[in-house]
Design a protein around this motif. Structure first.
Motif, PDB file in Angstrom:
ATOM      1  N   LEU A 137      41.142  33.101  10.544  1.00  0.00           N
ATOM      2  CA  LEU A 137      42.389  33.790  10.174  1.00  0.00           C
ATOM      3  C   LEU A 137      43.426  32.784   9.698  1.00  0.00           C
ATOM      4  O   LEU A 137      44.157  33.031   8.728  1.00  0.00           O
ATOM      5  CB  LEU A 137      42.920  34.575  11.380  1.00  0.00           C
ATOM      6  N   THR A 138      43.488  31.634  10.369  1.00  0.00           N
ATOM      7  CA  THR A 138      44.442  30.594   9.959  1.00  0.00           C
ATOM      8  C   THR A 138      44.095  30.095   8.552  1.00  0.00           C
ATOM      9  O   THR A 138      44.980  29.952   7.691  1.00  0.00           O
ATOM     10  CB  THR A 138      44.401  29.417  10.965  1.00  0.00           C
ATOM     11  N   ALA A 139      42.812  29.872   8.302  1.00  0.00           N
ATOM     12  CA  ALA A 139      42.384  29.380   6.977  1.00  0.00           C
ATOM     13  C   ALA A 139      42.686  30.413   5.896  1.00  0.00           C
ATOM     14  O   ALA A 139      43.127  30.074   4.786  1.00  0.00           O
ATOM     15  CB  ALA A 139      40.892  29.063   7.005  1.00  0.00           C
ATOM     16  N   TRP A 140      42.471  31.683   6.210  1.00  0.00           N
ATOM     17  CA  TRP A 140      42.729  32.767   5.239  1.00  0.00           C
ATOM     18  C   TRP A 140      44.224  32.883   4.954  1.00  0.00           C
ATOM     19  O   TRP A 140      44.647  33.050   3.806  1.00  0.00           O
ATOM     20  CB  TRP A 140      42.169  34.061   5.827  1.00  0.00           C
ATOM     21  N   ARG A 141      45.044  32.760   6.004  1.00  0.00           N
ATOM     22  CA  ARG A 141      46.499  32.888   5.792  1.00  0.00           C
ATOM     23  C   ARG A 141      47.031  31.746   4.933  1.00  0.00           C
ATOM     24  O   ARG A 141      47.980  31.925   4.182  1.00  0.00           O
ATOM     25  CB  ARG A 141      47.223  32.938   7.143  1.00  0.00           C
ATOM     26  N   THR A 142      46.420  30.576   5.041  1.00  0.00           N
ATOM     27  CA  THR A 142      46.910  29.445   4.243  1.00  0.00           C
ATOM     28  C   THR A 142      46.173  29.360   2.897  1.00  0.00           C
ATOM     29  O   THR A 142      46.788  29.069   1.881  1.00  0.00           O
ATOM     30  CB  THR A 142      46.760  28.111   5.009  1.00  0.00           C
ATOM     31  N   GLY A 143      44.869  29.638   2.897  1.00  0.00           N
ATOM     32  CA  GLY A 143      44.063  29.447   1.679  1.00  0.00           C
ATOM     33  C   GLY A 143      43.829  30.701   0.869  1.00  0.00           C
ATOM     34  O   GLY A 143      43.336  30.631  -0.257  1.00  0.00           O
ATOM     35  N   GLY A 144      44.147  31.870   1.463  1.00  0.00           N
ATOM     36  CA  GLY A 144      44.020  33.124   0.732  1.00  0.00           C
ATOM     37  C   GLY A 144      42.587  33.504   0.396  1.00  0.00           C
ATOM     38  O   GLY A 144      41.620  32.957   0.938  1.00  0.00           O
ATOM     39  N   MET A 145      42.479  34.468  -0.525  1.00  0.00           N
ATOM     40  CA  MET A 145      41.182  35.033  -0.881  1.00  0.00           C
ATOM     41  C   MET A 145      40.276  34.003  -1.555  1.00  0.00           C
ATOM     42  O   MET A 145      39.052  34.058  -1.423  1.00  0.00           O
ATOM     43  CB  MET A 145      41.401  36.243  -1.801  1.00  0.00           C
ATOM     44  N   ARG A 146      40.873  33.036  -2.258  1.00  0.00           N
ATOM     45  CA  ARG A 146      40.058  32.048  -2.966  1.00  0.00           C
ATOM     46  C   ARG A 146      39.176  31.272  -1.978  1.00  0.00           C
ATOM     47  O   ARG A 146      37.969  31.144  -2.166  1.00  0.00           O
ATOM     48  CB  ARG A 146      41.004  31.092  -3.707  1.00  0.00           C
ATOM     49  N   ARG A 147      39.811  30.824  -0.880  1.00  0.00           N
ATOM     50  CA  ARG A 147      39.060  30.068   0.123  1.00  0.00           C
ATOM     51  C   ARG A 147      38.114  30.994   0.902  1.00  0.00           C
ATOM     52  O   ARG A 147      36.980  30.619   1.221  1.00  0.00           O
ATOM     53  CB  ARG A 147      40.071  29.405   1.066  1.00  0.00           C
ATOM     54  N   LEU A 148      38.585  32.201   1.180  1.00  0.00           N
ATOM     55  CA  LEU A 148      37.751  33.160   1.908  1.00  0.00           C
ATOM     56  C   LEU A 148      36.510  33.523   1.100  1.00  0.00           C
ATOM     57  O   LEU A 148      35.412  33.645   1.644  1.00  0.00           O
ATOM     58  CB  LEU A 148      38.584  34.411   2.230  1.00  0.00           C
TER      59      LEU A 148
END
Ligand code: BTN
Length: 269
Positions: free
Chosen positions: A188-199
């Motif tokens: 969740l932390t990675a998604w909040r900072t990296g958004g859909m691109r990282r997800l």
């Protein structure tokens, strides 16, 4: 309905807390009730058994002792269409957690939010949201069911299922809960900072059946094609034999042959 204290054996991420029940209607329902009385993000509801466990599309979810039934309350503070990506975050987190606990088994995310083991369903995720403004939900509940000890043997089951135990992995429910929450917290932390691109990269790296032929059962029919990967907003992209490309926003995916697990670069998608 009162919840006993969390067992000391379950370690949760900082700020998260566990409400642990023997029996409940549905952990998603209890998480919603908690949300409505102001419980914070990171409230985790877990039950040994559910009397009214629910799956996607109005299906019921068989909830037997020895399996994991839990729901995590989120307060994402974002539009509903974006918050829905939390189901992809959860699929990645569960896949990563199970791979850590049983590294010899092949786990993969099946769009939109199942986790497979060797082509069989091992985990289902049910996302529900609510609050005053439907377009910007006040809360999102992520319900997670993992077949740890047993797989349901139901005549109407549309996907073949398996369990960790049936696959030879001897892992406790508490261990699975702990690992899932840890990976969900970091995801969740990675998604909040990296958004859909990282997800998108994380999901495609763990996806099942990318590049393979599949039929997607839609609310109003079915479409067959090659699974290409995720779109920029989390929709599934399907390439049809006539060359047309279709974005799938909701549906059930059925593979023509056993799906391969993981490892697709985002450059391929
Ligand atoms: C699906 O694959 O259809 C989704 C299944 C989700 C099941 C879990 S078990 C914990 C939580 N409580 C429920 O009633 N459903 C979810």
């Amino acid at each position: 309905m009162s919840a006993p204290a969390a067992p000391a054996s379950v370690g949760l991420p900082p700020g998260w807390r566990l409400l642990d029940f023997d029996s409940i209607d549905s952990t998603n329902d209890e998480a919603r009730r908690q949300a409505e009385v102001g419980a914070p993000e990171g409230t985790v509801v877990r039950a040994v058994r559910q009397t009214a466990g629910r799956g996607r599309s109005g299906r019921s979810w068989s909830s037997t002792d020895g399996n994991l039934h839990c729901s995590v309350l989120l307060r994402p503070g974002m539009p509903a269409a974006v918050a829905a990506q939390a189901s992809l975050v959860t699929g990645v987190a569960v896949t990563a957690a199970l791979t850590e606990l049983a590294p010899s088994l092949a786990f993969g995310c099946k769009w939109p939010n199942d986790v497979l083991c060797g082509g069989r369903k091992l985990c289902g995720v049910l996302l529900e949201a609510g609050g005053a403004d439907g377009a910007n939900p006040e809360w999102v509940v992520v319900g997670i069911g993992v077949n740890v000890a047993t797989a349901p043997d139901l005549p109407d089951l549309i996907h073949p299922a398996t369990s960790l135990q049936a696959e030879g992995a001897d892992v406790s429910v508490d261990t699975v809960l702990e690992a899932v929450c840890r990976h969900l917290h970091s995801g969740l932390t990675a998604w909040r900072t990296g958004g859909m691109r990282r997800l998108r990269e994380a999901w495609q790296a763990r996806a099942a059946g990318i590049g393979q032929m599949a039929t997607v059962r839609l609310p109003n029919g079915a479409v067959t094609g090659r699974l290409v990967g995720l779109d920029r907003d989390g929709a599934m992209v399907l390439a049809q034999p006539d060359g047309t490309v279709q974005r799938i926003l909701a549906g059930d995916v059925f593979f023509a042959s056993a799906p391969r697990m993981g490892a697709v670069s985002s450059k391929d998608g």
